[in-house]
Design an enzyme around this catalytic site. Structure first.
Site, mmCIF file in Angstrom:
data_model
loop_
_atom_site.group_PDB
_atom_site.id
_atom_site.type_symbol
_atom_site.label_atom_id
_atom_site.label_comp_id
_atom_site.label_asym_id
_atom_site.label_seq_id
_atom_site.Cartn_x
_atom_site.Cartn_y
_atom_site.Cartn_z
ATOM 1 N N HIS A 135 0.845 -1.204 0.000
ATOM 2 C CA HIS A 135 0.000 0.000 0.000
ATOM 3 C C HIS A 135 0.877 1.249 0.000
ATOM 4 O O HIS A 135 2.058 1.184 0.345
ATOM 5 C CB HIS A 135 -0.914 0.035 1.227
ATOM 6 N N LYS A 139 -0.606 5.027 4.426
ATOM 7 C CA LYS A 139 -1.526 4.110 5.117
ATOM 8 C C LYS A 139 -1.135 3.976 6.587
ATOM 9 O O LYS A 139 0.016 3.719 6.913
ATOM 10 C CB LYS A 139 -1.527 2.740 4.433
HETATM 11 N N1 NAD Z 1 -12.750 -0.689 2.879
HETATM 12 C C1 NAD Z 1 -12.168 -0.272 1.751
HETATM 13 O O1 NAD Z 1 -12.508 -0.708 0.638
HETATM 14 C C2 NAD Z 1 -11.100 0.778 1.842
HETATM 15 C C3 NAD Z 1 -10.464 1.271 0.693
HETATM 16 C C4 NAD Z 1 -9.543 2.302 0.818
HETATM 17 C C5 NAD Z 1 -9.260 2.841 2.071
HETATM 18 N N2 NAD Z 1 -9.872 2.330 3.171
HETATM 19 C C6 NAD Z 1 -9.668 2.901 4.509
HETATM 20 O O2 NAD Z 1 -10.432 4.101 4.581
HETATM 21 C C7 NAD Z 1 -9.816 5.013 5.498
HETATM 22 C C8 NAD Z 1 -9.612 6.384 4.826
HETATM 23 O O3 NAD Z 1 -8.753 6.244 3.730
HETATM 24 P P1 NAD Z 1 -8.295 7.518 2.859
HETATM 25 O O4 NAD Z 1 -7.291 6.985 1.923
HETATM 26 O O5 NAD Z 1 -9.465 8.272 2.325
HETATM 27 O O6 NAD Z 1 -7.565 8.387 4.004
HETATM 28 P P2 NAD Z 1 -7.203 9.948 3.982
HETATM 29 O O7 NAD Z 1 -6.134 10.113 4.997
HETATM 30 O O8 NAD Z 1 -6.952 10.419 2.599
HETATM 31 O O9 NAD Z 1 -8.538 10.667 4.501
HETATM 32 C C9 NAD Z 1 -8.985 10.537 5.823
HETATM 33 C C10 NAD Z 1 -10.080 11.542 6.089
HETATM 34 O O10 NAD Z 1 -10.556 11.339 7.414
HETATM 35 C C11 NAD Z 1 -10.556 12.584 8.096
HETATM 36 N N3 NAD Z 1 -10.394 12.373 9.535
HETATM 37 C C12 NAD Z 1 -9.289 11.987 10.214
HETATM 38 N N4 NAD Z 1 -9.548 11.989 11.533
HETATM 39 C C13 NAD Z 1 -10.835 12.386 11.661
HETATM 40 C C14 NAD Z 1 -11.687 12.608 12.762
HETATM 41 N N5 NAD Z 1 -11.251 12.431 14.015
HETATM 42 N N6 NAD Z 1 -12.979 12.955 12.530
HETATM 43 C C15 NAD Z 1 -13.427 13.129 11.289
HETATM 44 N N7 NAD Z 1 -12.654 12.982 10.190
HETATM 45 C C16 NAD Z 1 -11.385 12.608 10.392
HETATM 46 C C17 NAD Z 1 -9.421 13.380 7.487
HETATM 47 O O11 NAD Z 1 -9.587 14.778 7.719
HETATM 48 C C18 NAD Z 1 -9.618 13.006 6.015
HETATM 49 O O12 NAD Z 1 -10.644 13.799 5.442
HETATM 50 C C19 NAD Z 1 -8.521 4.314 5.949
HETATM 51 O O13 NAD Z 1 -8.781 3.623 7.157
HETATM 52 C C20 NAD Z 1 -8.260 3.294 4.845
HETATM 53 O O14 NAD Z 1 -7.508 2.175 5.292
HETATM 54 C C21 NAD Z 1 -10.778 1.314 3.070
#
Ligand code: NAD
Length: 246
Positions: A135, A139
């Site tokens: 990844h 991450k």
């Molecule tokens: N299930 C799936 O298919 C899948 C796919 C991709 C990513 N993910 C997961 O999704 C999550 C997010 O991934 P991303 O790449 O968009 O991350 P990212 O870091 O780009 O975005 C995270 C977002 O969450 C917000 N955030 C952080 N702490 C917060 C809080 N306390 N309250 C509210 N908002 C908050 C940040 O401001 C940001 O907008 C990760 O856990 C990742 O592992 C899951």
């Protein structure tokens, strides 16, 4: 459908694009910078919430949705230690939650085939098995939730493995691997959206079973399909409940 986006980072922004294309409306976006907007009255404006935030934010977001009786799709990984507690609360409070370590249809096909393959490999003890995941470097959790699902499905179907251990490249790994342990090797490289490989190797050959995400679009589309599915339901679900692979 009116959607509340909890987390508006890499995933939240792609989900917004697909949601608008499918005729939905975004009524709330919560990020780390406007957490004060996560109120019951704001959540009640939505038909469903989609959480792709951060491991330490997911639980608070989920409970806020429960308080507002808002169905919530949770894509965020790294909080599964609290899964049972969240499930109990969801069921007791008559709410709706769907979670998944990976929302892409391709990965869910991969999950299904991984179980079939593990079962088959019971008859071939000469093969050692290992899981590898790659990844992007931002991450936060390791191993990936997807790799954990893959490993747990192998353990449930392959008699010679009983627990997984994780090795993140670049961090010290002093343990000697026991026969019954399944190694998950985690690599963090540049901007890789997600690659997962199951490798069965014997002295004479190697079988590699691999899923490569080309972009985050598959996860985003899957999350919206999950939200459409969950909107009118109650209960605690996994993404695999949507698919009916034979
Ligand atoms: N299930 C799936 O298919 C899948 C796919 C991709 C990513 N993910 C997961 O999704 C999550 C997010 O991934 P991303 O790449 O968009 O991350 P990212 O870091 O780009 O975005 C995270 C977002 O969450 C917000 N955030 C952080 N702490 C917060 C809080 N306390 N309250 C509210 N908002 C908050 C940040 O401001 C940001 O907008 C990760 O856990 C990742 O592992 C899951």
């Amino acid at each position: 459908m009116k959607i509340a986006l909890l987390g508006y980072g890499k995933m939240g922004q792609i989900i917004e694009r697909f949601a608008l294309e499918r005729g939905h409306e975004i009524v709330l976006k919560v990020t780390i910078d406007n957490q004060e907007d996560l109120t019951e009255s704001n959540l009640r404006k939505a038909d469903v919430a989609i959480d792709f935030s951060a491991p330490d934010a997911a639980l608070g977001n989920i409970y806020a949705c429960f308080d507002a009786n808002l169905p919530v799709v949770v894509g965020t990984t790294g909080w599964y230690g609290q899964l049972q507690e969240v499930k109990n609360e969801c069921l007791v409070s008559n709410n709706a939650l769907l979670y998944g370590s990976n929302f892409s249809i391709g990965v869910n096909l991969f999950f299904h085939m991984n179980k079939l393959l593990a079962k088959l490999m019971n008859d071939y003890p000469a093969y050692e098995v290992q899981v590898e995941e790659i990844h992007h470097i931002q991450k936060l959790d390791s191993p990936s939730g997807t790799a954990m699902t893959i490993a747990e499905d192998i353990i449930a179907n392959l008699d010679r493995k009983s627990e997984w251990v994780n090795e993140l490249t670049g961090t010290p790994f002093d343990d000697v691997l026991k026969k019954e342990q399944l190694l998950i090797e985690s690599h963090r490289i540049d901007s890789v959206p997600g690659t997962h490989t199951v490798v069965y190797s014997s002295e004479v050959d190697e079988i590699e079973f691999k899923h490569t995400a080309h972009s985050r679009s598959g996860f985003a589309l899957g999350a919206i399909i999950a939200a459409e599915w969950l909107e009118k339901r109650q209960g605690f679900y996994n993404i695999t409940d949507i698919f009916n692979f034979k």
